[in-house]
Design a protein around this motif. Structure first.
Motif, short mmCIF file in Angstrom:
data_model
loop_
_atom_site.label_atom_id
_atom_site.label_comp_id
_atom_site.label_asym_id
_atom_site.label_seq_id
_atom_site.Cartn_x
_atom_site.Cartn_y
_atom_site.Cartn_z
N LEU A 63 -61.17 38.48 16.20
CA LEU A 63 -60.38 39.62 16.16
C LEU A 63 -59.24 39.89 17.40
O LEU A 63 -58.39 40.23 17.34
CB LEU A 63 -61.42 40.88 16.27
N THR A 64 -60.21 39.53 18.63
CA THR A 64 -59.18 39.40 19.97
C THR A 64 -58.08 38.69 19.54
O THR A 64 -56.66 39.14 19.78
CB THR A 64 -60.20 39.10 21.13
N ALA A 65 -58.16 37.23 19.00
CA ALA A 65 -56.95 36.39 18.87
C ALA A 65 -56.21 37.02 18.03
O ALA A 65 -54.75 36.85 18.21
CB ALA A 65 -57.75 35.07 18.42
N TYR A 66 -56.67 37.45 16.85
CA TYR A 66 -55.48 37.92 15.86
C TYR A 66 -54.94 39.27 16.18
O TYR A 66 -53.78 39.53 16.06
CB TYR A 66 -56.40 38.31 14.54
N ARG A 67 -55.61 40.17 16.68
CA ARG A 67 -54.85 41.38 17.45
C ARG A 67 -53.93 40.96 18.31
O ARG A 67 -52.74 41.55 18.55
CB ARG A 67 -55.85 42.30 17.96
N SER A 68 -53.93 39.88 19.47
CA SER A 68 -53.19 39.55 20.38
C SER A 68 -51.94 38.54 19.68
O SER A 68 -50.81 39.10 20.01
CB SER A 68 -53.74 38.34 21.36
N TYR A 69 -52.21 38.04 18.57
CA TYR A 69 -51.10 37.63 17.81
C TYR A 69 -50.16 38.44 17.09
O TYR A 69 -49.01 38.59 17.05
CB TYR A 69 -51.68 36.58 16.48
N LEU A 70 -50.84 39.59 16.49
CA LEU A 70 -49.97 40.65 15.82
C LEU A 70 -49.30 41.19 17.12
O LEU A 70 -48.21 41.86 16.75
CB LEU A 70 -51.00 41.67 15.16
N ALA A 128 -42.88 37.35 11.22
CA ALA A 128 -43.66 36.20 10.91
C ALA A 128 -44.16 36.15 9.78
O ALA A 128 -44.80 37.00 9.42
CB ALA A 128 -44.82 36.35 12.31
N PRO A 129 -44.21 34.93 9.20
CA PRO A 129 -44.40 34.94 7.73
C PRO A 129 -46.02 35.08 7.41
O PRO A 129 -46.27 35.50 6.24
CB PRO A 129 -44.27 33.05 7.56
N ASN A 130 -46.87 34.81 8.25
CA ASN A 130 -48.29 35.01 8.12
C ASN A 130 -48.79 36.33 8.71
O ASN A 130 -50.09 36.48 8.56
CB ASN A 130 -49.12 34.01 8.62
N ARG A 131 -48.04 37.35 9.01
CA ARG A 131 -48.30 38.49 9.82
C ARG A 131 -49.20 39.44 8.75
O ARG A 131 -50.28 39.87 9.23
CB ARG A 131 -47.17 39.11 10.08
N ALA A 132 -48.78 39.58 7.64
CA ALA A 132 -49.55 40.24 6.47
C ALA A 132 -50.96 39.84 6.42
O ALA A 132 -51.95 40.47 6.30
CB ALA A 132 -48.69 40.31 5.24
N LYS A 133 -51.18 38.61 6.29
CA LYS A 133 -52.49 37.89 5.90
C LYS A 133 -53.24 38.07 7.02
O LYS A 133 -54.55 38.28 7.06
CB LYS A 133 -52.31 36.46 5.75
N VAL A 134 -52.74 37.89 8.37
CA VAL A 134 -53.63 38.04 9.65
C VAL A 134 -53.93 39.76 9.65
O VAL A 134 -55.26 40.01 10.09
CB VAL A 134 -52.69 37.81 10.95
N GLN A 135 -53.14 40.47 9.33
CA GLN A 135 -53.49 42.09 9.30
C GLN A 135 -54.80 42.10 8.18
O GLN A 135 -55.66 42.79 8.54
CB GLN A 135 -52.50 42.86 8.94
N GLU A 136 -54.66 41.34 7.24
CA GLU A 136 -55.48 41.35 6.28
C GLU A 136 -57.05 41.00 6.76
O GLU A 136 -58.07 41.50 6.50
CB GLU A 136 -55.57 40.64 4.94
N TRP A 137 -57.07 39.94 7.52
CA TRP A 137 -58.19 39.39 8.32
C TRP A 137 -58.86 40.37 9.21
O TRP A 137 -60.09 40.55 9.24
CB TRP A 137 -57.91 38.04 8.85
#
Length: 140
Positions: A87-94, A101-110
């Protein structure tokens, strides 16, 4: 006049060389070290060594803070069953990746899925703790 122009040209070249010597090698060596760490991390991830991959992606990110490394870090932690770190890594990514970014929606789903799972697990732990407390107060 030509002597002055030549002196200025030498001075400019000397300054450029000094600047390149001062900033260039360190920046280039950081990029090279990050590239090597990323290559090793990818190999570790592909072999299922997710903790090792996460450590190497963190190392690479510290050298070259590219948001895609945060994505890879999140993937490693998610596969290693470390949801809070994922979660920390994904939130930092977002927070740092571009809006397109092409995988932004998928990261938000995760992120949504991991947050929901964390909430359910917290409620289950609380329920279990309350159940154990009530059982310990029952006298036979």
């Amino acid at each position: 006049m030509q002597k002055t122009t030549t002196l200025w040209a030498i001075l400019v070249l000397a300054l450029l060389a000094a600047r390149a010597a001062w900033a260039g090698p360190s920046e280039n060596s950081d990029r090279e070290a990050a590239r090597i760490a990323t290559k090793q991390a990818t190999a570790a991830f592909n072999l299922g060594h997710y903790d090792e991959a996460a450590s190497l992606y963190e190392e690479a990110y510290k050298l070259v803070p590219d948001p895609i490394l945060l994505y890879d870090l999140g993937q490693s932690y998610r596969q290693a069953n470390k949801p809070n770190k994922a979660l920390t890594a994904y939130r930092s990514y977002l927070r740092t990746a571009s809006d397109d970014a092409p995988n932004r929606a998928k990261v938000q789903e995760w992120v949504d899925e991991l947050e929901w799972t964390a909430d359910v697990q917290a409620k289950d732990r609380k329920s279990t703790r309350l159940e154990l407390q009530s059982q310990s107060t029952i006298s036979y």
